[in-house]
Design a protein around this motif. Structure first.
Motif, PDB file in Angstrom:
ATOM      1  N   GLU A   1       0.688  -1.448  -0.101  1.00 41.26           N
ATOM      2  CA  GLU A   1       0.010  -0.040   0.077  1.00 41.26           C
ATOM      3  C   GLU A   1       0.944   1.270   0.032  1.00 41.26           C
TER       4      GLU A   1
ATOM      5  N   ASP B   1       0.867   4.020  -1.939  1.00 44.45           N
ATOM      6  CA  ASP B   1       0.083   5.251  -2.175  1.00 44.45           C
ATOM      7  C   ASP B   1      -0.363   5.471  -0.822  1.00 44.45           C
TER       8      ASP B   1
ATOM      9  N   CYS C   1      -2.010  -4.050  -5.666  1.00 38.51           N
ATOM     10  CA  CYS C   1      -1.802  -3.064  -4.788  1.00 38.51           C
ATOM     11  C   CYS C   1      -1.041  -1.777  -5.753  1.00 38.51           C
ATOM     12  N   THR C   2       0.070  -1.065  -5.287  1.00 37.04           N
ATOM     13  CA  THR C   2       0.310   0.230  -5.844  1.00 37.04           C
ATOM     14  C   THR C   2       2.015   0.324  -6.099  1.00 37.04           C
TER      15      THR C   2
ATOM     16  N   LYS D   1       3.488   1.015  -9.980  1.00 40.36           N
ATOM     17  CA  LYS D   1       3.473   2.347 -10.326  1.00 40.36           C
ATOM     18  C   LYS D   1       4.777   3.024 -10.071  1.00 40.36           C
TER      19      LYS D   1
ATOM     20  N   LYS E   1       4.976   6.728 -11.424  1.00 37.61           N
ATOM     21  CA  LYS E   1       5.032   7.564  -9.849  1.00 37.61           C
ATOM     22  C   LYS E   1       6.535   7.553  -9.525  1.00 37.61           C
TER      23      LYS E   1
END
Length: 503
Positions: free
Chosen positions: A12, A14, A62-63, A66, A72
């Motif tokens: 998680e 982000d 999940c993130t 990125k 990101k």
């Protein structure tokens, strides 16, 4: 220096970064470093997701992808250790640590780094006794067993960490040190986690090797996660003045205590960038011959042998390693992608079967330091097994042909089993000493021969190192070698020395 400490990240990123940015707005103070204590879940794609030892219902991208793809950028420098919910195939590419994404650094199986003069040590994985004394033999694609054993800590990492001297400011482990609960408020802990009671009463909660490390070094701070709760303790040194402040944090969920801010004094003359620890680098170099990629029992050197068993480096040895890095211990910003990142908009949801990859970061590190990349050794092992398999197949086929057509066929065994690898990947692949592996199934003659060969190569390597700095490593006054009778056969309990706090 302001440090944010996170428990289990569980992918998680982000949410974690947004929480940090909100805390910065409220306090008006910038956070310089984020530390994550495992279960980071650096999954780049669906293939990585299937290398995690979790039920299918918990497999979520999940993130992290990125940040891996470049969509990101991590807003704060991040370091983390591995836990038991990881994309193990990706982390296995970086056994000595490396960048998993820009501004996000993995510490490897075990490592020591510095930032602003603050010394941080870390140990990835969790403890399971059945794999404790084995080599790092796992490789993708994993089996139902190896997908779990791959993240179990090994005796080599603990042995290496015990060679460290000097103060450690922060130590990271995923699971708790065994017995740590008796130094905190167990009653409050059991109110939230009543099912811990049985394990606490039977001294089964936590990892014995990590508590041995804590009591060996007594770092200023020790951070853990794994058990998904916040728990604090103070562990005083027995008969000494040092005290370790222990803190475990929860996982990243709403209304959970998963983040803690720590302020430490640092050397303001130094940049807040990651640096290798010179003593740790030297220990890695000196113990390279102990690396094993076999699944048999793998012993560490002990005081009952006649070879070096204390690898705390001398100043001369550290000087040699510093010269290898041209007196520049900054960790290079050399992240490169080794797999295609996940694309949520793609219509094709298929994924490639995971395989063992060589990461350029590890190659560069191993070549500079002059040590072996475990992934390369695993590839060589697989190549040798395949050659032997082919040899057996060829012999069987030729025997069948010979019996049918009465033809005689001979083979050159050396040519069949030879490898074309030239050592260019690790720079030192074939000059390493063989791991000391005392298999209970081996007969005494095989054991003695293997021990003798291992010692002779290791001694030659160490003598070459000592001669380069005009330093006599065999001098008893330096206490690096313990001399015993030439034909001493006390090997059964040689591994017990690693459990001692008087290395």
């Amino acid at each position: 220096m302001r440090i944010a400490v996170e428990g289990c990240a569980h992918g998680e990123l982000d949410i974690i970064y947004e929480t940090i940015q909100e805390m910065e707005k409220v306090s008006g103070k910038k956070i310089d470093l984020l530390i994550c204590c495992g279960d980071f879940q650096s999954t780049r794609n669906l293939s990585d997701l299937n290398c995690m030892a979790v039920p299918d219902k918990y497999k979520d991208m999940c993130t992290f992808y990125k940040y891996y793809s470049g969509e990101k950028l991590a807003p704060v420098l991040t370091i983390f250790i591995g836990g038991n919910h990881e994309a193990s195939n990706y982390l296995q590419e970086l056994p000595y640590g490396g960048w998993v994404a820009p501004n996000i650094y993995y510490l490897g199986y075990a490592s020591v780094i510095t930032i602003g003069g603050i010394r941080i040590a870390g140990l990835s994985g969790i403890y399971k006794s059945q794999h404790w004394m084995q080599g790092r033999y796992e490789k993708p694609p994993y089996t139902e067993n190896t997908i779990r054993s791959v993240y179990h800590i090994r005796n080599l990492e603990i042995f290496r960490l015990k060679q460290l001297t000097g103060n450690i400011d922060i130590f990271l482990s995923h699971d708790w040190p065994s017995g740590v609960t008796k130094y905190g408020d167990e009653n409050i802990l059991l109110k939230g986690k009543p099912f811990f009671k049985h394990d606490i009463e039977n001294n089964m909660l936590g990892s014995p090797p990590t508590m041995e490390l804590l009591e060996h070094h007594y770092p200023n701070y020790w951070f853990s996660a794994h058990l998904h709760c916040k728990f604090a303790a103070l562990i005083p040194e027995k008969g000494g003045t040092r005290v370790t402040k222990f803190l475990s944090l929860d996982k990243c969920l709403p209304k959970r205590k998963f983040l803690q801010i720590l302020e430490l004094k640092h050397n303001s003359d130094l940049p807040l960038t990651l640096h290798y620890d010179l003593e740790w680098l030297t220990i890695l170099y000196l113990t390279n011959h102990l690396l094993s990629v076999k699944n048999g029992i793998h012993y560490m050197p002990g005081q009952y042998g006649n070879t070096r068993w204390i690898f705390t480096p001398t100043e001369e040895e550290k000087a040699i390693i510093l010269n290898k890095f041209n007196c520049d211990l900054r960790i290079p910003l050399n992240f490169t992608q080794t797999a295609k990142p996940y694309n949520p908009d793609a219509t094709d949801v298929s994924f490639d079967s995971p395989r063992l990859l060589i990461n350029d970061q590890t190659t560069q590190f191993c070549n500079t330091l002059g040590i072996d990349d475990p992934s390369v050794l695993l590839q060589l092992t697989s190549s040798t097994k395949e050659s032997k398999s082919n040899e057996l197949l060829m012999e069987t086929s030729c025997e069948q042909i010979s019996s049918t057509h009465d033809i005689s066929v001979s083979f050159d065994e050396d040519n069949i089993l030879s490898s074309t690898f030239d050592g260019s990947v690790t720079g030192n692949a074939f000059s390493r000493a063989s791991p000391l592996n005392l298999s209970p199934k081996s007969n005494n003659e095989e054991q003695e021969s293997e021990i003798s060969n291992s010692r002779s190569v290791a001694d030659e390597s160490l003598n070459n190192l000592s001669s380069a700095v005009n330093y006599d490593c065999t001098d008893d006054s330096n206490n690096h070698f313990i001399q015993t009778e030439p034909n001493c056969k006390k090997f059964k309990r040689r591994n017990y020395s690693m459990y001692s706090n008087t290395l």
